[in-house]
Design a protein around this motif. Structure first.
Motif, PDB file in Angstrom:
ATOM      1  N   ARG A 163       0.866  -1.186   0.000  1.00  0.00           N
ATOM      2  CA  ARG A 163       0.000   0.000   0.000  1.00  0.00           C
ATOM      3  C   ARG A 163       0.899   1.232   0.000  1.00  0.00           C
ATOM      4  NH1 ARG A 163      -2.932   1.778   3.779  1.00  0.00           N
ATOM      5  NH2 ARG A 163      -1.815   0.816   5.492  1.00  0.00           N
ATOM      6  N   ARG A 164       0.529   2.234  -0.760  1.00  0.00           N
ATOM      7  CA  ARG A 164       1.330   3.447  -0.832  1.00  0.00           C
ATOM      8  C   ARG A 164       0.693   4.549   0.001  1.00  0.00           C
ATOM      9  NH1 ARG A 164       1.323   0.610  -5.310  1.00  0.00           N
ATOM     10  NH2 ARG A 164       3.310   0.118  -6.309  1.00  0.00           N
ATOM     11  N   ARG A 165       1.524   5.237   0.769  1.00  0.00           N
ATOM     12  CA  ARG A 165       1.038   6.397   1.514  1.00  0.00           C
ATOM     13  C   ARG A 165       0.706   7.525   0.530  1.00  0.00           C
ATOM     14  NH1 ARG A 165       5.814   5.352   5.079  1.00  0.00           N
ATOM     15  NH2 ARG A 165       5.038   4.538   7.048  1.00  0.00           N
ATOM     16  N   PRO A 166      -0.221   8.420   0.900  1.00  0.00           N
ATOM     17  CA  PRO A 166      -0.459   9.592   0.039  1.00  0.00           C
ATOM     18  C   PRO A 166       0.818  10.421  -0.077  1.00  0.00           C
ATOM     19  CG  PRO A 166      -2.168   9.373   1.728  1.00  0.00           C
ATOM     20  CD  PRO A 166      -1.102   8.376   2.062  1.00  0.00           C
ATOM     21  N   ALA A 222       3.120  13.398   0.150  1.00  0.00           N
ATOM     22  CA  ALA A 222       3.042  14.552   1.047  1.00  0.00           C
ATOM     23  C   ALA A 222       3.249  15.871   0.304  1.00  0.00           C
ATOM     24  CB  ALA A 222       4.084  14.408   2.158  1.00  0.00           C
ATOM     25  N   ASP A 278       0.929  -4.181   7.151  1.00  0.00           N
ATOM     26  CA  ASP A 278       0.120  -3.150   6.503  1.00  0.00           C
ATOM     27  C   ASP A 278       0.535  -2.866   5.062  1.00  0.00           C
ATOM     28  OD1 ASP A 278       2.449  -1.642   6.753  1.00  0.00           O
ATOM     29  OD2 ASP A 278       1.660  -0.333   8.320  1.00  0.00           O
ATOM     30  N   ILE A 336       3.085  -1.260   3.940  1.00  0.00           N
ATOM     31  CA  ILE A 336       3.781   0.011   3.734  1.00  0.00           C
ATOM     32  C   ILE A 336       5.264  -0.250   3.490  1.00  0.00           C
ATOM     33  CG2 ILE A 336       4.456   2.196   4.808  1.00  0.00           C
ATOM     34  CD1 ILE A 336       1.541   2.141   3.977  1.00  0.00           C
ATOM     35  N   SER A 378       9.148   1.434   3.034  1.00  0.00           N
ATOM     36  CA  SER A 378       9.919   2.609   3.449  1.00  0.00           C
ATOM     37  C   SER A 378      11.396   2.375   3.168  1.00  0.00           C
ATOM     38  CB  SER A 378       9.705   2.903   4.937  1.00  0.00           C
ATOM     39  OG  SER A 378      10.142   1.814   5.727  1.00  0.00           O
ATOM     40  N   TRP A 389       6.349   7.687  -4.355  1.00  0.00           N
ATOM     41  CA  TRP A 389       6.833   9.055  -4.186  1.00  0.00           C
ATOM     42  C   TRP A 389       6.720   9.922  -5.427  1.00  0.00           C
ATOM     43  CZ3 TRP A 389      11.932   8.454  -0.877  1.00  0.00           C
ATOM     44  CH2 TRP A 389      11.557   8.138   0.441  1.00  0.00           C
TER      45      TRP A 389
END
Length: 199
Positions: free
Chosen positions: A18-21, A23, A61, A63, A65, A158
């Motif tokens: 899953r990719r974070r929004p 920023a 989750d 994610i 990094s 990103w």
């Protein structure tokens, strides 16, 4: 274009990513952090000899990094010290000298109590990793993958700024670490027992 190779187990893991929004923090390549702007985080592009970089996947989750995190008092305000410590805690990684790439300007200051701050990016050699252990700060037990820098940007979610950041990291790694400009495309999970990478 070469076919990207990976195991069925890695395919299953990547299917859960899953990719974070995004920023939207502006990327300041090669610029020193201005005086008075606090550095709150340091994250690293950690390179294997074949040009791949270490990414961490939280299997709970999905994610992804890069190794790194917040500066702590024991780091003495040094982003390089923070990166070395965080890489050890999160990935049981031993790294070489970090090279400064630039910083992200966080105007909102989500890592600084609502006050503006800088989030530093660095590049370093990934010397070796020890046996896989949970991060003592968070309890997360990351899966450790070596991937080409461009794929790392995709997994991190990103976008164009991530591409520019990855290019800066690769350029520094080619000059300072002697890695190839075009990385091996194979996706590989590092052994649970650990391994050496750079000699």
């Amino acid at each position: 274009m070469n076919r990207i190779e990976y195991s069925a187990e890695i395919a299953d893991l990547l299917g859960k990513v899953r990719r974070r929004p995004i920023a939207g923090w502006p990327w300041r390549p090669g610029e020193d952090v201005p005086s008075g702007l606090p550095v709150k985080q340091s994250w690293g592009w950690l390179f294997a000899p074949d040009g791949r970089v270490l990414t961490l996947v939280n299997p709970k989750d999905g994610i992804v990094s890069l190794p790194g995190g917040s500066l702590e008092p024991e780091d003495g305000g040094d982003p390089a010290a923070a990166l070395a410590r965080e890489a050890g805690e999160e990935a049981q990684a031993v790294i070489g000298r970090p090279w400064y790439l630039g910083y992200l300007y966080d105007r909102v200051g989500s890592a600084n109590g609502g006050h503006e701050c800088a989030r530093v990016r660095m590049a370093a050699a990934l010397r070796r990793v020890g046996p896989s252990l949970p991060d003592p700060a968070s309890g997360r037990h990351y899966r450790r993958l070596l991937v080409a820098p461009g794929l790392a940007v995709e997994l991190l979610g990103w976008g164009p700024q991530g591409v520019r950041q990855a290019r800066a990291a690769v350029a520094a790694a080619v000059v300072h670490l002697g890695v190839p400009a075009s990385a091996n495309e194979t996706i590989e999970e590092l052994p649970q027992a650990g391994c050496a990478l750079f000699g």
